[in-house]
Enzyme design. Structure first.
Site, PDB file in Angstrom:
ATOM      1  N   LYS A 107       0.824  -1.219   0.000  1.00 17.67           N
ATOM      2  CA  LYS A 107       0.000   0.000   0.000  1.00 17.67           C
ATOM      3  C   LYS A 107       0.846   1.251   0.000  1.00 17.67           C
ATOM      4  O   LYS A 107       0.457   2.272  -0.574  1.00 17.67           O
ATOM      5  CB  LYS A 107      -1.018   0.011   1.143  1.00 17.67           C
ATOM      6  CG  LYS A 107      -0.533  -0.168   2.566  1.00 17.67           C
ATOM      7  CD  LYS A 107       0.002  -1.386   2.988  1.00 17.67           C
ATOM      8  CE  LYS A 107      -0.159  -2.707   3.330  1.00 17.67           C
ATOM      9  NZ  LYS A 107      -0.483  -3.068   4.671  1.00 17.67           N
ATOM     10  N   GLY A 189       0.821 -12.207  12.730  1.00 14.64           N
ATOM     11  CA  GLY A 189       1.214 -11.797  11.371  1.00 14.64           C
ATOM     12  C   GLY A 189       0.405 -10.628  10.825  1.00 14.64           C
ATOM     13  O   GLY A 189       0.381 -10.394   9.621  1.00 14.64           O
ATOM     14  N   GLU A 192       2.706  -4.531  10.444  1.00 16.03           N
ATOM     15  CA  GLU A 192       3.754  -4.222   9.483  1.00 16.03           C
ATOM     16  C   GLU A 192       5.114  -4.527  10.101  1.00 16.03           C
ATOM     17  O   GLU A 192       5.239  -4.621  11.335  1.00 16.03           O
ATOM     18  CB  GLU A 192       3.691  -2.729   9.108  1.00 16.03           C
ATOM     19  CG  GLU A 192       2.427  -2.337   8.378  1.00 16.03           C
ATOM     20  CD  GLU A 192       2.236  -3.126   7.088  1.00 16.03           C
ATOM     21  OE1 GLU A 192       3.072  -3.013   6.190  1.00 16.03           O
ATOM     22  OE2 GLU A 192       1.243  -3.856   6.989  1.00 16.03           O
ATOM     23  N   ASP A 203      -0.262   3.314   8.010  1.00 17.07           N
ATOM     24  CA  ASP A 203      -0.730   2.239   7.128  1.00 17.07           C
ATOM     25  C   ASP A 203      -2.159   2.554   6.638  1.00 17.07           C
ATOM     26  O   ASP A 203      -2.449   2.456   5.444  1.00 17.07           O
ATOM     27  CB  ASP A 203      -0.687   0.913   7.914  1.00 17.07           C
ATOM     28  CG  ASP A 203      -1.266  -0.246   7.141  1.00 17.07           C
ATOM     29  OD1 ASP A 203      -0.563  -0.786   6.273  1.00 17.07           O
ATOM     30  OD2 ASP A 203      -2.419  -0.623   7.419  1.00 17.07           O
ATOM     31  N   LYS A 207      -3.770   3.324   2.797  1.00 16.71           N
ATOM     32  CA  LYS A 207      -4.926   2.588   2.255  1.00 16.71           C
ATOM     33  C   LYS A 207      -6.060   3.552   1.902  1.00 16.71           C
ATOM     34  O   LYS A 207      -6.720   3.390   0.872  1.00 16.71           O
ATOM     35  CB  LYS A 207      -5.395   1.551   3.283  1.00 16.71           C
ATOM     36  CG  LYS A 207      -4.392   0.415   3.472  1.00 16.71           C
ATOM     37  CD  LYS A 207      -4.727  -0.369   4.721  1.00 16.71           C
ATOM     38  CE  LYS A 207      -3.891  -1.622   4.857  1.00 16.71           C
ATOM     39  NZ  LYS A 207      -4.012  -2.251   6.188  1.00 16.71           N
ATOM     40  N   GLY A 304      -3.382 -10.713   7.752  1.00 12.92           N
ATOM     41  CA  GLY A 304      -3.075 -12.118   7.994  1.00 12.92           C
ATOM     42  C   GLY A 304      -2.745 -12.830   6.691  1.00 12.92           C
ATOM     43  O   GLY A 304      -3.116 -12.379   5.605  1.00 12.92           O
TER      44      GLY A 304
HETATM   45  P1  NAP Z   1       7.108  -9.887   6.062  1.00 10.88           P
HETATM   46  O1  NAP Z   1       6.474 -11.007   6.802  1.00 10.88           O
HETATM   47  O2  NAP Z   1       8.044  -8.982   6.769  1.00 10.88           O
HETATM   48  O3  NAP Z   1       7.811 -10.501   4.759  1.00 10.88           O
HETATM   49  C1  NAP Z   1       8.655  -9.763   3.950  1.00 10.88           C
HETATM   50  C2  NAP Z   1       9.403 -10.719   3.035  1.00 10.88           C
HETATM   51  O4  NAP Z   1      10.199  -9.977   2.128  1.00 10.88           O
HETATM   52  C3  NAP Z   1      10.353 -11.677   3.763  1.00 10.88           C
HETATM   53  O5  NAP Z   1      10.336 -12.920   3.123  1.00 10.88           O
HETATM   54  C4  NAP Z   1      11.712 -11.010   3.599  1.00 10.88           C
HETATM   55  O6  NAP Z   1      12.786 -11.944   3.531  1.00 10.88           O
HETATM   56  C5  NAP Z   1      11.559 -10.352   2.251  1.00 10.88           C
HETATM   57  N1  NAP Z   1      12.371  -9.148   2.191  1.00 10.88           N
HETATM   58  C6  NAP Z   1      12.176  -7.988   2.860  1.00 10.88           C
HETATM   59  N2  NAP Z   1      13.141  -7.099   2.561  1.00 10.88           N
HETATM   60  C7  NAP Z   1      13.965  -7.722   1.679  1.00 10.88           C
HETATM   61  C8  NAP Z   1      15.160  -7.333   1.024  1.00 10.88           C
HETATM   62  N3  NAP Z   1      15.696  -6.115   1.206  1.00 10.88           N
HETATM   63  N4  NAP Z   1      15.734  -8.208   0.179  1.00 10.88           N
HETATM   64  C9  NAP Z   1      15.203  -9.437  -0.005  1.00 10.88           C
HETATM   65  N5  NAP Z   1      14.073  -9.867   0.601  1.00 10.88           N
HETATM   66  C10 NAP Z   1      13.465  -9.009   1.437  1.00 10.88           C
HETATM   67  O7  NAP Z   1       5.961  -8.915   5.457  1.00 10.88           O
HETATM   68  P2  NAP Z   1       4.433  -9.263   5.174  1.00 10.88           P
HETATM   69  O8  NAP Z   1       3.648  -9.052   6.403  1.00 10.88           O
HETATM   70  O9  NAP Z   1       4.325 -10.525   4.417  1.00 10.88           O
HETATM   71  O10 NAP Z   1       4.053  -8.026   4.218  1.00 10.88           O
HETATM   72  C11 NAP Z   1       4.496  -7.994   2.882  1.00 10.88           C
HETATM   73  C12 NAP Z   1       3.749  -6.884   2.140  1.00 10.88           C
HETATM   74  O11 NAP Z   1       2.334  -7.160   2.165  1.00 10.88           O
HETATM   75  C13 NAP Z   1       3.888  -5.491   2.748  1.00 10.88           C
HETATM   76  O12 NAP Z   1       3.828  -4.537   1.716  1.00 10.88           O
HETATM   77  C14 NAP Z   1       2.639  -5.373   3.633  1.00 10.88           C
HETATM   78  O13 NAP Z   1       2.259  -4.043   3.846  1.00 10.88           O
HETATM   79  C15 NAP Z   1       1.626  -6.078   2.763  1.00 10.88           C
HETATM   80  N6  NAP Z   1       0.488  -6.644   3.465  1.00 10.88           N
HETATM   81  C16 NAP Z   1       0.666  -7.381   4.591  1.00 10.88           C
HETATM   82  C17 NAP Z   1      -0.434  -7.943   5.211  1.00 10.88           C
HETATM   83  C18 NAP Z   1      -0.315  -8.774   6.456  1.00 10.88           C
HETATM   84  O14 NAP Z   1      -1.341  -9.154   7.006  1.00 10.88           O
HETATM   85  N7  NAP Z   1       0.882  -9.087   6.928  1.00 10.88           N
HETATM   86  C19 NAP Z   1      -1.702  -7.756   4.664  1.00 10.88           C
HETATM   87  C20 NAP Z   1      -1.847  -6.987   3.506  1.00 10.88           C
HETATM   88  C21 NAP Z   1      -0.740  -6.439   2.906  1.00 10.88           C
HETATM   89  P3  NAP Z   1      13.179 -12.892   4.789  1.00 10.88           P
HETATM   90  O15 NAP Z   1      11.998 -13.793   4.973  1.00 10.88           O
HETATM   91  O16 NAP Z   1      14.393 -13.622   4.369  1.00 10.88           O
HETATM   92  O17 NAP Z   1      13.383 -11.955   5.946  1.00 10.88           O
HETATM   93  N1  HSE Z   2      -0.510  -4.237   9.045  1.00 10.25           N
HETATM   94  C1  HSE Z   2      -1.695  -4.246   8.251  1.00 10.25           C
HETATM   95  C2  HSE Z   2      -2.897  -4.280   9.171  1.00 10.25           C
HETATM   96  C3  HSE Z   2      -1.690  -5.449   7.350  1.00 10.25           C
HETATM   97  O1  HSE Z   2      -2.745  -4.566  10.359  1.00 10.25           O
HETATM   98  O2  HSE Z   2      -3.995  -3.987   8.705  1.00 10.25           O
HETATM   99  C4  HSE Z   2      -2.833  -5.455   6.359  1.00 10.25           C
HETATM  100  O3  HSE Z   2      -2.638  -4.496   5.371  1.00 10.25           O
END
Ligand code: NAP
Ligand code: HSE
Length: 431
Positions: A107, A189, A192, A203, A207, A304
């Protein structure tokens, strides 16, 4: 038997990336049936090759080099799920420049750089899709682009951050400590990588900027969206709000009137019996007012691994079907409007104020004078906890509608009154 393959390159195998990889590996047959081809994970970028992951991937699928994902000739769709702005944006631009379709849940990048990425995609004849960027598993981007297009949208009232809604629910329902609730949200999970983005409303600001841009067909720059987080709220605020018949939520609000848009994210007191007040835990909800459809509410899990993977997979399947059947996408609806942003100082709201004052005669009169001289009228006052030893009392005031500018002036005036020991909190009241 589907013999054609579409190559998927993943950037990030964390919470969401891990969820997407699992679906690709475990639901291959179902996806092939829906897409008409096999979706094959070709390569995945990570930061740490040795890290334990929620999905077991063969080591030769992992790489530390983005170009080994993006530039592989057999990768058709690059799926960016690493988060952050710098490297993620570079990779997204590189993917589009290499003629790869792009799916993302980022986002921050879509709010700040959406228009230029969409233009770059169009120039290169490829698609950018970002359903997972807002509201986790709730379909939002597609409904705004398709199902609601015949509407003039006047307002969005939404809960767009799962982490803070989870924290607020635990604090209000179970009296849980802020830090314990945050830790739980992180463990699940939802948060952020830097949870201040969640807690401080950043965040949700990204959005809201994405949704408001789609709803009003005019780009809303996140820089122009006012945002405040939940860290000022205390257990007492939830208790007192409830006594007045309100819940406290972090709302993301956008309204259009004439050529002006107001867009803001901050904690809000909303009527306990409103639908948004019933949205608990990690759930998000987006209430939209359209001239044809009236009021609708889209509701579901806002964060999640699995809910977000659901949204990301929908984009991957849509792009893959277009590749498979050689459909040239029509592109996104143009955002050609030139609406002006209303400054926060001109926004109107009612207010809840919690003040710690000296418990002595004439205090209320002095407070009422400051509010009155700023044209703010009081609707209710309750005196709470009195401490005789300290001669102090807590006063909770609800006001009628006032301008933000007037309230900010009144807060300065109240702070300088000798009888006011401390302004403990003020929260806007909506609906
Ligand atoms: P996360 O758990 O922190 O995962 C990030 C991933 O990217 C990890 O696999 C990490 O590698 C890799 N990574 C990060 N920086 C890197 C770098 N410099 N070089 C290579 N690999 C790198 O994050 P997430 O929660 O999945 O979120 C990912 C995206 O989705 C974000 O934009 C977030 O805003 C969005 N999002 C998240 C959710 C949620 O519920 N979590 C929901 C909607 C949208 P390693 O595993 O090796 O550390
Ligand atoms: N950190 C964000 C939240 C993930 O808690 O809503 C979903 O975008």
């Amino acid at each position: 038997v589907n013999t054609k393959e579409i190559g998927i390159g993943l950037l990030g195998v964390g919470t969401v990336g891990g969820g997407v990889a699992r679906v690709l590996l475990e639901k291959g047959e179902v996806l092939a049936g829906q897409t008409g081809c096999r979706l094959v994970l070709r390569k995945a970028l990570v930061r740490d090759l040795g890290r334990a992951r929620s999905v077991s991937l063969s080591p030769d699928l992992l790489t530390l080099k983005p170009e080994e994902v993006i530039e592989r000739p057999d990768v058709d769709v690059v799926v960016e799920l690493m988060g952050g702005e710098g490297l993620a944006l570079k990779c997204m631009e590189s993917a589009l420049a290499h003629g790869k379709h792009l799916v993302t849940a980022n986002k921050e990048v879509m709010a700040k750089h959406g228009p230029s990425l969409l233009a770059l995609a169009q120039k290169n004849g490829v698609e950018v899709r970002y359903e997972g960027s807002v509201g986790g598993g709730i379909p939002l981007i597609a409904p705004f682009q398709r199902d609601l297009v015949a509407n003039e949208i006047s307002a969005i009232h939404s809960i767009l951050n799962g982490t803070t809604n989870y924290i607020l629910t635990r604090m209000a329902d179970d009296g849980m400590d802020f830090s314990v609730a945050l830790q739980q949200a992180q463990d699940r999970g939802y948060a952020e990588a830097d949870p201040t983005y969640d807690i401080e409303g950043i965040d949700a600001k990204f959005k809201l900027s994405i949704l408001a841009s789609l709803a009003f067909r005019s780009w809303v720059n996140p820089k122009d969206v006012f945002s405040e987080g939940i860290s000022r709220l205390e257990a007492k605020d939830f208790r007192y709000a409830r006594e007045f018949g309100y819940a406290i939520k972090l709302l993301a609000i956008a309204k259009k009137s004439g050529d002006f848009v107001e867009a803001r994210v901050h904690p809000v007191l909303i009527a306990d019996d409103s639908l948004l007040a019933q949205v608990r835990g990690v759930f998000n909800a987006v209430q939209v007012e359209g001239d044809l459809v009236g009021r609708i509410i889209l509701f579901g899990r806002g964060a999640g691994a699995q809910p977000t993977a659901s949204a990301v997979m929908a984009d991957i399947v849509a792009v893959s079907r277009n590749i498979m059947y050689r459909i040239k996408p029509a592109g996104l609806l143009p955002m050609v409007g030139k609406l002006k942003m209303k400054p926060m100082s001109e926004v109107e709201s009612r207010y809840y104020l919690r003040l710690n004052v000296f418990d002595q005669p004439g205090v209320l009169a002095q407070i009422a004078t400051v509010l009155g001289s700023n044209r703010i009228s009081i609707s209710q006052v309750i005196q709470k906890e009195t401490d005789e030893a300290l001669q102090s009392a807590e006063i909770v005031i609800m006001t009628h509608v006032a301008r933000e500018e007037a309230m900010q002036r009144a807060l300065v005036g109240l702070g300088s009154l000798g009888v006011v020991r401390k302004i403990n909190n003020f929260v806007r009241v909506e609906m």
